[in-house]
Design a protein around this motif. Sequence first.
Motif, PDB file in Angstrom:
ATOM      1  N   SER A  54      60.665  10.732  22.741  1.00 45.04           N
ATOM      2  CA  SER A  54      61.883  10.038  23.197  1.00 45.04           C
ATOM      3  C   SER A  54      62.693  10.826  24.229  1.00 45.04           C
ATOM      4  CB  SER A  54      62.798   9.733  22.011  1.00 45.04           C
ATOM      5  OG  SER A  54      62.092   9.053  21.012  1.00 45.04           O
ATOM      6  N   THR A 104      46.014   8.762  12.552  1.00 45.93           N
ATOM      7  CA  THR A 104      46.266   7.744  13.577  1.00 45.93           C
ATOM      8  C   THR A 104      45.074   6.794  13.674  1.00 45.93           C
ATOM      9  OG1 THR A 104      47.650   9.352  14.712  1.00 45.93           O
ATOM     10  CG2 THR A 104      46.985   7.435  15.990  1.00 45.93           C
ATOM     11  N   ILE A 237      47.754   1.102  19.884  1.00 48.63           N
ATOM     12  CA  ILE A 237      48.404   2.217  19.176  1.00 48.63           C
ATOM     13  C   ILE A 237      48.621   3.372  20.156  1.00 48.63           C
ATOM     14  CG2 ILE A 237      47.575   1.684  16.849  1.00 48.63           C
ATOM     15  CD1 ILE A 237      45.441   3.945  17.313  1.00 48.63           C
ATOM     16  N   ARG A 239      50.487   3.616  23.876  1.00 43.44           N
ATOM     17  CA  ARG A 239      51.849   3.726  24.384  1.00 43.44           C
ATOM     18  C   ARG A 239      52.278   2.375  24.929  1.00 43.44           C
ATOM     19  NH1 ARG A 239      52.690   7.603  22.104  1.00 43.44           N
ATOM     20  NH2 ARG A 239      53.346   9.676  22.765  1.00 43.44           N
ATOM     21  N   GLY A 240      53.584   2.098  24.827  1.00 43.56           N
ATOM     22  CA  GLY A 240      54.138   0.954  25.534  1.00 43.56           C
ATOM     23  C   GLY A 240      53.920   1.166  27.016  1.00 43.56           C
ATOM     24  N   ASP A 263      51.790  -1.321  17.840  1.00 44.72           N
ATOM     25  CA  ASP A 263      52.624  -0.269  17.251  1.00 44.72           C
ATOM     26  C   ASP A 263      53.545   0.344  18.308  1.00 44.72           C
ATOM     27  OD1 ASP A 263      53.330   1.473  15.030  1.00 44.72           O
ATOM     28  OD2 ASP A 263      52.261   3.083  16.080  1.00 44.72           O
ATOM     29  N   VAL A 264      53.317  -0.033  19.571  1.00 43.69           N
ATOM     30  CA  VAL A 264      54.079   0.560  20.686  1.00 43.69           C
ATOM     31  C   VAL A 264      54.445  -0.542  21.675  1.00 43.69           C
ATOM     32  CG1 VAL A 264      53.118   2.903  20.516  1.00 43.69           C
ATOM     33  CG2 VAL A 264      51.848   1.162  21.745  1.00 43.69           C
ATOM     34  N   GLU A 268      60.549   0.409  24.026  1.00 40.36           N
ATOM     35  CA  GLU A 268      60.871   0.581  22.604  1.00 40.36           C
ATOM     36  C   GLU A 268      62.057   1.540  22.442  1.00 40.36           C
ATOM     37  OE1 GLU A 268      56.865   2.037  21.543  1.00 40.36           O
ATOM     38  OE2 GLU A 268      57.811   3.905  20.924  1.00 40.36           O
ATOM     39  N   PRO A 269      62.898   1.397  21.435  1.00 41.49           N
ATOM     40  CA  PRO A 269      62.722   0.553  20.252  1.00 41.49           C
ATOM     41  C   PRO A 269      63.067  -0.935  20.460  1.00 41.49           C
ATOM     42  CG  PRO A 269      64.744   1.791  20.053  1.00 41.49           C
ATOM     43  CD  PRO A 269      64.103   2.252  21.324  1.00 41.49           C
ATOM     44  N   HIS A 286      56.076   2.042  15.827  1.00 42.47           N
ATOM     45  CA  HIS A 286      55.510   3.331  16.301  1.00 42.47           C
ATOM     46  C   HIS A 286      55.315   4.314  15.140  1.00 42.47           C
ATOM     47  CE1 HIS A 286      55.175   5.998  20.137  1.00 42.47           C
ATOM     48  NE2 HIS A 286      54.384   6.461  19.171  1.00 42.47           N
TER      49      HIS A 286
END
Length: 328
Positions: A54, A104, A237, A239-240, A263-264, A268-269, A286
């Motif tokens: 982040s 993961t 799973i 990355r965005g 999950d991404v 995000e969020p 995530h």
Amino acid sequence: MKPSILVACAVFPEILDKLANHFEVSANQSDEVWTTADLATRLQGASGALTTGSERIDAALLAACPGLKICANMAVGFNNFDVPAMTAAGVLATNTPDVLTETTADFGFALLMTTARRMAESEHFLRAGLWHRWRYDMFAGAEVYGSTLGILGMGRIGQGIAKRAAHGFGMSVVYHNRNRLDAVTESACAARWVSKAELLATCDHLMLVLPYSPESHHTIGAAELALMKPTATLVNIARGGIVDDVALAAALRQGTIAAAGLDVFEGEPTVHADLLALSNVVLTPHIASATRSTRWAMAELAADNLIVYLTEGKALTPLNPQVLASKA
Ligand code: 8YV
């Protein structure tokens, strides 16, 4: 005097205690994500930082924090780091590979199963009191055992998923990666390299495990989704930003593909309202590496990188080892 470090995100209190044996520790144990400007202010006088995905470490932040020597990311992905800028500034970058690989990969497989077998959707239906009788086609999903899995990105986590798929679920595994794996690794994963277009067209399920970079931005958009089977599922799973979320929502709405497990997310969020409106998508916050023992191992590895670098000039998992060499 002990060097000062900043722990920019909440971590296990025991990890803070361990760090406090070596450093003056300033820590953010709240849920607040600091802006880059906050971070620059709080990093004044600090030699090291423990970050997560982040916090963005870029040239401007580095210029504002000349005392900084190391940023230890508690993540294997490091797209929040401008590594060339860190190298130019003589700041060591480290990440947390290996310790999260199997956890993961487990989660990727769980999200694939949940999505293909419509588990989240059917659970919501049951809780809403809508289950009145059995029906032959109730929540009929896609077959997983014996189907074809396509993996885009075939690093350690991709290989873990391939092994689960081939050896546990009798799946044919095809993959696409910039660098083809050597024959021994391919055979251990029972995976076959194909072009990206062939991967998209032939897979029953697509798993995205590639790192994010400007080059991988929107690797999956409307054109790629149009190549996939209408019965296919997509799992991200990684990355965005690897997926164009708006294009994906449109494809899920129009039946271009059957379902997605994510999950991404881009931004995000925050999750795009178009995705939230759909029932054929499973959304998780995530958490692919989130088991207690794996998160502990990640935090400990990040902390150990700070300790060995700032006390002995060494590093366990450096991303820019040139910095070590230049300081030797
Ligand atoms: C982290 C991840 O939990 O390691 C990664 O790259 O995506 C996750 O395991 C997340 O990035 C927070 O640091």
